[in-house]
Design a protein around this motif. Structure first.
Motif, PDB file in Angstrom:
ATOM      1  N   UNK A   1       0.787  -1.223   0.000  1.00 26.86           N
ATOM      2  CA  UNK A   1       0.000   0.000   0.000  1.00 26.86           C
ATOM      3  C   UNK A   1       0.820   1.274   0.000  1.00 26.86           C
ATOM      4  N   UNK A   2       2.103   1.169  -0.278  1.00 22.98           N
ATOM      5  CA  UNK A   2       2.974   2.353  -0.298  1.00 22.98           C
ATOM      6  C   UNK A   2       3.690   2.451  -1.642  1.00 22.98           C
ATOM      7  N   UNK A   3       4.196   3.638  -1.914  1.00 20.89           N
ATOM      8  CA  UNK A   3       4.999   3.881  -3.116  1.00 20.89           C
ATOM      9  C   UNK A   3       6.034   4.940  -2.775  1.00 20.89           C
ATOM     10  N   UNK A   4       6.832   5.319  -3.749  1.00 21.35           N
ATOM     11  CA  UNK A   4       7.816   6.379  -3.525  1.00 21.35           C
ATOM     12  C   UNK A   4       8.142   7.061  -4.846  1.00 21.35           C
ATOM     13  N   UNK A   5       9.085   7.967  -4.772  1.00 26.20           N
ATOM     14  CA  UNK A   5       9.511   8.710  -5.962  1.00 26.20           C
ATOM     15  C   UNK A   5      10.888   8.232  -6.405  1.00 26.20           C
ATOM     16  N   UNK A   6      11.107   8.264  -7.695  1.00 28.70           N
ATOM     17  CA  UNK A   6      12.381   7.876  -8.289  1.00 28.70           C
ATOM     18  C   UNK A   6      13.029   9.113  -8.892  1.00 28.70           C
TER      19      UNK A   6
ATOM     20  N   UNK B   1       9.866  13.448 -17.182  1.00 28.82           N
ATOM     21  CA  UNK B   1      10.878  12.516 -17.681  1.00 28.82           C
ATOM     22  C   UNK B   1      11.401  12.957 -19.046  1.00 28.82           C
ATOM     23  N   UNK B   2      10.486  13.394 -19.913  1.00 27.21           N
ATOM     24  CA  UNK B   2      10.912  13.880 -21.229  1.00 27.21           C
ATOM     25  C   UNK B   2      11.788  15.119 -21.108  1.00 27.21           C
ATOM     26  N   UNK B   3      11.492  15.983 -20.134  1.00 27.00           N
ATOM     27  CA  UNK B   3      12.299  17.193 -19.946  1.00 27.00           C
ATOM     28  C   UNK B   3      13.742  16.840 -19.616  1.00 27.00           C
ATOM     29  N   UNK B   4      13.938  15.761 -18.856  1.00 25.79           N
ATOM     30  CA  UNK B   4      15.297  15.327 -18.555  1.00 25.79           C
ATOM     31  C   UNK B   4      15.930  14.679 -19.782  1.00 25.79           C
ATOM     32  N   UNK B   5      15.160  13.886 -20.491  1.00 22.98           N
ATOM     33  CA  UNK B   5      15.682  13.210 -21.678  1.00 22.98           C
ATOM     34  C   UNK B   5      16.128  14.205 -22.741  1.00 22.98           C
ATOM     35  N   UNK B   6      15.394  15.341 -22.864  1.00 18.84           N
ATOM     36  CA  UNK B   6      15.768  16.318 -23.893  1.00 18.84           C
ATOM     37  C   UNK B   6      16.578  17.487 -23.342  1.00 18.84           C
ATOM     38  N   UNK B   7      17.032  17.359 -22.090  1.00 16.66           N
ATOM     39  CA  UNK B   7      17.951  18.316 -21.464  1.00 16.66           C
ATOM     40  C   UNK B   7      17.298  19.642 -21.080  1.00 16.66           C
TER      41      UNK B   7
ATOM     42  N   UNK C   1      14.711  14.815 -12.379  1.00 16.66           N
ATOM     43  CA  UNK C   1      13.277  14.846 -12.082  1.00 16.66           C
ATOM     44  C   UNK C   1      12.972  13.791 -11.044  1.00 16.66           C
ATOM     45  N   UNK C   2      11.807  13.942 -10.409  1.00 20.61           N
ATOM     46  CA  UNK C   2      11.309  12.928  -9.475  1.00 20.61           C
ATOM     47  C   UNK C   2       9.986  12.406 -10.010  1.00 20.61           C
ATOM     48  N   UNK C   3       9.895  11.086 -10.158  1.00 23.67           N
ATOM     49  CA  UNK C   3       8.734  10.459 -10.796  1.00 23.67           C
ATOM     50  C   UNK C   3       8.082   9.452  -9.856  1.00 23.67           C
ATOM     51  N   UNK C   4       6.777   9.389  -9.893  1.00 25.30           N
ATOM     52  CA  UNK C   4       6.022   8.330  -9.248  1.00 25.30           C
ATOM     53  C   UNK C   4       6.617   6.982  -9.676  1.00 25.30           C
ATOM     54  N   UNK C   5       6.880   6.099  -8.704  1.00 27.75           N
ATOM     55  CA  UNK C   5       7.594   4.859  -9.001  1.00 27.75           C
ATOM     56  C   UNK C   5       6.855   3.973  -9.994  1.00 27.75           C
ATOM     57  N   UNK C   6       5.519   3.919  -9.918  1.00 29.31           N
ATOM     58  CA  UNK C   6       4.785   3.115 -10.887  1.00 29.31           C
ATOM     59  C   UNK C   6       4.801   3.774 -12.262  1.00 29.31           C
TER      60      UNK C   6
ATOM     61  N   UNK D   1      18.275   5.847 -13.332  1.00 29.26           N
ATOM     62  CA  UNK D   1      17.770   6.036 -11.977  1.00 29.26           C
ATOM     63  C   UNK D   1      18.915   6.436 -11.057  1.00 29.26           C
ATOM     64  N   UNK D   2      18.667   7.433 -10.224  1.00 35.39           N
ATOM     65  CA  UNK D   2      19.690   7.940  -9.299  1.00 35.39           C
ATOM     66  C   UNK D   2      19.476   7.379  -7.897  1.00 35.39           C
TER      67      UNK D   2
END
Length: 248
Positions: free
Chosen positions: A84-89, A147-153, A158-163, A180-181
């Motif tokens: 029932x938990x998640x985190x950010x990547x 995520x795209x903003x990081x991919x295209x510089x 960025x921090x993304x929902x893990x799912x 992933x950092x």
């Protein structure tokens, strides 16, 4: 009636989401035939016509908890997270592989919106705990856009929902440009809610039965492992972050 399961709804998961609602409706015995799509999330979450929706932990504790009823919490079986938990990547460009958060924070952090647990609250708390703050912020409007903003510089990290990160890696070609950092501490996952006058227990039972009714393929597509009954207090105990400050 409104049924909104839009938090992880994308073209590749839409059919499985449709079948998930069909299974919920069959268990419940009533409800609209089709999911609600294309609506304003805030209007739907606060509507008296809301039958079922998924929201984010930060909107729930900041604005919704006294206007809606908590139904249950999905379990996505995410790495390093209790049920029932998640985190950010935290993700960075592949050319920054091996860079520390301190190095990445000299650039811009892409985040989806200020009222996002995984896109803003969790990374803000994680960075603050390390004595760090990003040199700049880029608001994107969505995890995939971050995520795209990081991919295209456009942003350094960025921090993304893990799912969502799992779905991006599964379906989006630009994920090959990302690494992933690290991950933040787990917090309660995105809760299912209903309008305050509705029967939350019946909805929770229908959700639990519907998850069991899904095919293995659909459960895998949606990442669903089961359902948890986390108390509202678990959400309300999380801090509300300061608003993002964009520096010129």
């Amino acid at each position: 009636m409104i049924v909104l399961l839009g938090m992880y709804d994308r073209p590749e998961t839409a059919a499985a989401n449709d079948r998930f609602w069909t299974a919920i409706r069959a268990r419940l015995g009533y409800g609209p035939e089709a999911l609600t799509r294309g609506c304003d999330f805030w209007e739907a979450w606060q509507s008296p016509d809301l039958l079922l929706a998924q929201t984010c932990g930060l909107p729930y504790r900041a604005r919704l908890h006294d206007k809606v009823t908590l139904v249950a919490t999905p379990d996505y079986g995410l790495p390093g997270c209790p049920p029932g938990h998640y985190n950010s990547v935290f993700v960075a460009h592949r050319d920054d592989a091996g860079a520390s958060l301190a190095e990445l924070a000299t650039g811009a952090l892409a985040y989806n919106e200020p009222l996002s647990q995984s896109g803003w609250a969790a990374p803000e708390a994680h960075l603050t705990g390390l004595g760090l703050a990003p040199a700049a912020l880029v608001q994107t409007g969505g995890h995939r856009a971050s995520a795209e903003a990081v991919a295209n510089r456009t942003a350094r990290f960025a921090a993304l929902d893990a799912l969502t990160w799992e779905l991006i890696r599964r379906y989006d070609a630009f994920a090959a440009d990302l690494v992933e950092v690290t991950r933040t501490a787990p917090t309660p996952a995105l809760p299912f809610i209903t309008a305050s006058a509705r029967d939350a227990k019946a909805l929770a039972a229908a959700l639990e039965g519907a998850i069991a009714d899904l095919s293995d393929e659909d459960r895998a597509t949606l990442g669903l492992r089961g359902l948890c009954r986390l108390p509202a207090a678990d959400y309300l105990a999380q801090p509300i972050p300061p608003a993002p400050v964009h520096r010129d």
